[in-house]
Design a protein around this motif. Structure first.
Motif, PDB file in Angstrom:
ATOM      1  N   PRO A   1       0.557  -1.444  -0.522  1.00 31.47           N
ATOM      2  CA  PRO A   1      -0.140   0.001  -0.161  1.00 31.47           C
ATOM      3  C   PRO A   1       0.718   1.876   0.287  1.00 31.47           C
ATOM      4  CG  PRO A   1      -0.569  -1.648   1.194  1.00 31.47           C
ATOM      5  CD  PRO A   1       0.493  -1.943   1.062  1.00 31.47           C
ATOM      6  N   SER A   2       0.745   2.297  -1.070  1.00 29.83           N
ATOM      7  CA  SER A   2       1.112   3.203  -1.211  1.00 29.83           C
ATOM      8  C   SER A   2       0.547   4.614  -0.620  1.00 29.83           C
ATOM      9  CB  SER A   2       2.185   3.740  -2.130  1.00 29.83           C
ATOM     10  OG  SER A   2       3.633   4.513  -2.255  1.00 29.83           O
ATOM     11  N   CYS A   3       0.121   6.088  -1.453  1.00 29.30           N
ATOM     12  CA  CYS A   3       0.390   7.286  -1.299  1.00 29.30           C
ATOM     13  C   CYS A   3       1.064   7.865  -2.427  1.00 29.30           C
ATOM     14  CB  CYS A   3      -0.101   7.703  -0.389  1.00 29.30           C
ATOM     15  SG  CYS A   3       1.072   8.510   0.502  1.00 29.30           S
ATOM     16  N   ASP A   4       0.135   8.943  -2.964  1.00 26.68           N
ATOM     17  CA  ASP A   4       1.119   9.674  -3.971  1.00 26.68           C
ATOM     18  C   ASP A   4       2.231  10.178  -3.526  1.00 26.68           C
ATOM     19  OD1 ASP A   4       1.684  11.788  -5.886  1.00 26.68           O
ATOM     20  OD2 ASP A   4      -0.355  11.520  -7.058  1.00 26.68           O
ATOM     21  N   PRO A   5       2.987  10.840  -3.633  1.00 25.11           N
ATOM     22  CA  PRO A   5       4.367  11.043  -2.786  1.00 25.11           C
ATOM     23  C   PRO A   5       4.123  13.111  -2.866  1.00 25.11           C
ATOM     24  CG  PRO A   5       5.808  10.475  -4.207  1.00 25.11           C
ATOM     25  CD  PRO A   5       3.546   9.667  -4.385  1.00 25.11           C
ATOM     26  N   GLU A   6       3.009  13.211  -3.887  1.00 17.27           N
ATOM     27  CA  GLU A   6       2.876  14.584  -3.866  1.00 17.27           C
ATOM     28  C   GLU A   6       2.357  15.393  -2.343  1.00 17.27           C
ATOM     29  OE1 GLU A   6       0.506  17.845  -6.610  1.00 17.27           O
ATOM     30  OE2 GLU A   6       1.306  16.079  -7.399  1.00 17.27           O
ATOM     31  N   LEU A   7       1.807  14.357  -1.885  1.00 17.69           N
ATOM     32  CA  LEU A   7       0.852  14.429  -0.614  1.00 17.69           C
ATOM     33  C   LEU A   7       1.198  15.326   0.386  1.00 17.69           C
ATOM     34  CD1 LEU A   7      -2.026  13.845   0.361  1.00 17.69           C
ATOM     35  CD2 LEU A   7      -1.011  11.711   1.527  1.00 17.69           C
ATOM     36  N   PHE A   8       3.490  14.943   0.303  1.00 21.38           N
ATOM     37  CA  PHE A   8       3.826  15.533   1.425  1.00 21.38           C
ATOM     38  C   PHE A   8       4.307  16.923   0.798  1.00 21.38           C
ATOM     39  CE2 PHE A   8       4.697  10.789   0.948  1.00 21.38           C
ATOM     40  CZ  PHE A   8       4.273  10.294   2.360  1.00 21.38           C
ATOM     41  N   SER A   9       4.117  17.552  -0.682  1.00 21.04           N
ATOM     42  CA  SER A   9       4.104  18.508  -0.550  1.00 21.04           C
ATOM     43  C   SER A   9       2.793  19.815  -0.466  1.00 21.04           C
ATOM     44  CB  SER A   9       4.627  18.813  -2.236  1.00 21.04           C
ATOM     45  OG  SER A   9       5.585  17.761  -2.117  1.00 21.04           O
ATOM     46  N   LEU A  10       1.531  19.574  -0.138  1.00 26.06           N
ATOM     47  CA  LEU A  10       0.413  19.999   0.069  1.00 26.06           C
ATOM     48  C   LEU A  10       0.180  21.201   1.501  1.00 26.06           C
ATOM     49  CD1 LEU A  10      -2.298  17.165  -0.602  1.00 26.06           C
ATOM     50  CD2 LEU A  10      -1.398  18.563  -2.006  1.00 26.06           C
ATOM     51  N   GLY A  11       1.333  20.929   2.036  1.00 25.64           N
ATOM     52  CA  GLY A  11       1.354  21.466   3.264  1.00 25.64           C
ATOM     53  C   GLY A  11       1.086  21.547   4.216  1.00 25.64           C
ATOM     54  N   ILE A  12      -0.324  20.326   4.803  1.00 22.51           N
ATOM     55  CA  ILE A  12      -0.660  19.447   5.206  1.00 22.51           C
ATOM     56  C   ILE A  12       0.331  18.391   6.300  1.00 22.51           C
ATOM     57  CG2 ILE A  12      -2.716  17.877   6.053  1.00 22.51           C
ATOM     58  CD1 ILE A  12      -3.729  18.810   3.225  1.00 22.51           C
ATOM     59  N   PRO A  13       0.640  18.833   7.283  1.00 24.14           N
ATOM     60  CA  PRO A  13       0.852  18.000   8.972  1.00 24.14           C
ATOM     61  C   PRO A  13       0.631  16.859   8.450  1.00 24.14           C
ATOM     62  CG  PRO A  13       0.164  20.269   9.667  1.00 24.14           C
ATOM     63  CD  PRO A  13      -0.682  20.015   7.891  1.00 24.14           C
ATOM     64  N   ILE A  14       1.704  16.433   8.463  1.00 25.62           N
ATOM     65  CA  ILE A  14       1.829  14.228   8.236  1.00 25.62           C
ATOM     66  C   ILE A  14       2.013  13.543   9.958  1.00 25.62           C
ATOM     67  CG2 ILE A  14       2.017  12.500   6.768  1.00 25.62           C
ATOM     68  CD1 ILE A  14       1.707  13.950   4.390  1.00 25.62           C
ATOM     69  N   LEU A  15       1.230  13.527  10.452  1.00 18.42           N
ATOM     70  CA  LEU A  15       1.908  11.860  11.245  1.00 18.42           C
ATOM     71  C   LEU A  15       1.351  10.771  10.660  1.00 18.42           C
ATOM     72  CD1 LEU A  15       3.077  11.384  14.031  1.00 18.42           C
ATOM     73  CD2 LEU A  15       0.947  11.323  14.809  1.00 18.42           C
ATOM     74  N   GLY A  16       3.454   9.670  10.834  1.00 17.83           N
ATOM     75  CA  GLY A  16       3.069   7.991   9.804  1.00 17.83           C
ATOM     76  C   GLY A  16       3.467   7.932  11.394  1.00 17.83           C
TER      77      GLY A  16
END
Length: 507
Positions: free
Chosen positions: A61-76
């Motif tokens: 399972p993966s996601c679009d790497p562009e997600l990290f460029s949206l400026g939305i904080p992410i916690l993995g």
């Protein structure tokens, strides 16, 4: 609002529950949710769940790497942390030794994630892979003796990852860490409450149902009762509650349910006495999954028949809650057991749609919703009871004699727990009639009778549980009463297994 992207872990909805406990609205979405959909939602933050896969395997399972460029904080979290590392150029490898269980970690308090967290704290680890080297720009902000990279951050982009599970109760300061992510990093407002959930759900139900007729599958337990009252507040007399007495209820329960819903609530209430029908279908059946599916199908058939007597019924309401869904293996999680109102549904159901207003809630959240709806505490805090009833608390085949034995034993058990004042401190307690018979001696004569197992657990979310430490004198009194007052029982055992590895119910 914060969204949780589900990568297949068992604790995806538990993460959402913890977020909601922090008064932040949260929804769970599959990991393949499109970038456009996420942009449309515009969440204040995103949490990646754990999962059983390895990020470097084909088809993981993966996601679009562009997600990290949206400026939305992410916690993995766990797999989510490893995926973030992998997609951004770090290295994830198979750990030389799998790390599982309670672990002491050392944290860097300069990280927003660990604000006001003890420099040395206990966390719950569960992973077979590890981060060998973080992606460029990331720094390590927590470590343990066996896990040199237990947490990472790229503070300038508000990207955070942890190798442990902050959402489980075993992580001592996990809620504080999630709170820090929500408020220190995401800057959430924290204005969501359970009352807002019930208000919004009633509004949604009213719009969805319109002037159509609704049938509610009412068992008399907490979940179906809360669902029934919620629907009643939305559409009033358009709702008919069907209570199926399948002969697998606790002692006196059928009469108690009828009394509560005819005297305390203004609803159309129909009791269907279907004992013989269910007994006939279950004759000779001992396999647990087969029992559940037979009961699930028979429930639906009874509802369909009753619906025809009422007229056109478009909607069927059920009190399904999230632990039912996750254990039934819907979505990406492994199947643990089918619940009669989830995995046990037949292929054909003669209703336009099934409505499950509590599907995303845990048991304690359901109880909070019940209190918000004005349901009496006695009913809200009633002991949980599975839809298949005593059928899954009788190991092996089911007979009227076995049902009577278990009803009497379970009644004594619950009565003594209540007398001891333990009924509100134990999450769930019940008796099980095992399929084991053993030799005993009563009145100087040999007996060869059944063994009854007693089960009691402490839990809040019913996803994990520990056995309740009931005082020996109380257990002794319960055992003595059951053996002396219930025919064909000569031995009592107490189950001291947690969840995991066991489930709370025996079947």
């Amino acid at each position: 609002m914060v969204i949780v992207l589900d990568f297949g872990g068992q604790y995806n909805q538990l993460i959402a529950r913890r977020v909601r406990e922090c008064n932040v609205y949260c929804e769970v979405l599959p990991y393949y949710t499109s970038l456009d959909r996420i942009k449309e939602i515009a969440p204040k933050g995103i949490i990646f769940t754990g999962g059983p896969a390895s990020v470097y395997e084909p088809g993981a399972p993966s996601c679009d790497p562009e997600l990290f460029s949206l400026g939305i904080p992410i916690l993995g979290i766990c797999y989510g942390c490893q995926l973030m590392t992998y997609l951004l150029g770090g290295k994830v490898s198979k750990a030389p030794l799998r790390e599982y269980g309670r672990t002491t970690i050392n944290v860097n308090n300069s990280s927003k994630l660990f604000y006001d967290v003890s420099p040395e704290t206990i966390c719950w680890m569960s992973h077979t892979d590890y981060i060998e080297s973080p992606a460029a720009g990331f720094t390590t902000v927590a470590k343990s003796d066996s896990c040199p990279i237990a947490a990472i951050e790229e503070a300038s982009r508000n990207l955070y990852g942890v190798q442990f599970h902050p959402e489980v109760v075993h992580t001592q300061e996990g809620t504080k860490m999630l709170h820090n992510f929500l408020y220190e990093v995401c800057e959430c407002s924290g204005d969501w409450r359970m009352d807002s959930f019930t208000e919004e759900m009633i509004k949604t139900l009213k719009e969805k149902i319109g002037d159509k007729q609704v049938l509610c599958a009412l068992s008399g337990g907490v979940d179906s009762s809360v669902a029934a009252v919620m629907i009643s507040k939305a559409v009033g007399k358009q709702l008919t509650c069907i209570f199926v007495d399948h002969g697998l209820l606790r002692k006196n329960e059928g009469d108690e349910v009828e009394e509560i819903f005819t005297k305390q609530f203004d609803v159309n209430f129909v009791r269907v006495n279907a004992q013989e029908r269910f007994y006939k279908r279950l004759t000779g059946i001992s396999e647990p999954e087969e029992k559940r599916k037979i009961i699930g199908e028979e429930f639906i058939r009874v509802f369909e028949e009753e619906a025809k007597k009422i007229g056109t019924v478009d909607f069927l309401v059920q009190g399904t809650i999230y632990p039912d869904v996750i254990e039934s293996g819907l979505g990406k999680s492994a199947v643990i057991k089918s619940h009669h109102n989830v995995g046990g549904l037949p292929d054909y159901v003669d209703f336009k749609e099934i409505i499950e207003p509590l599907r995303d809630l845990f048991k304690d959240e359901v109880r909070k919703a019940g209190l918000e709806l004005g349901i009496p505490e006695k009913l809200v805090f009633r002991q949980p009871f599975p839809g298949p009833g005593l059928a899954i608390r009788i190991i092996g085949d089911i007979t009227p004699e076995k049902i009577a034995i278990l009803q009497d034993a379970d009644y004594i058990y619950r009565e003594e727990i209540a007398k001891a004042g333990l009924d509100r401190s134990i999450g769930q307690y019940f008796a099980v009639l095992t399929n084991l018979r053993s030799v005993g001696v009563m009145g100087d004569e040999r007996t060869y009778d059944y063994t009854v197992a007693l089960r009691a657990v402490t839990t809040t979310d019913f996803m994990t549980a520990e056995f309740a430490e009931i005082p020996w004198d109380i257990l002794g009194k319960i055992s003595n009463r059951i053996v002396n007052e219930v025919k064909h029982v000569n031995r009592i055992c107490y189950d001291i297994t947690g969840k995991p590895p066991a489930t709370i119910e025996w079947e």
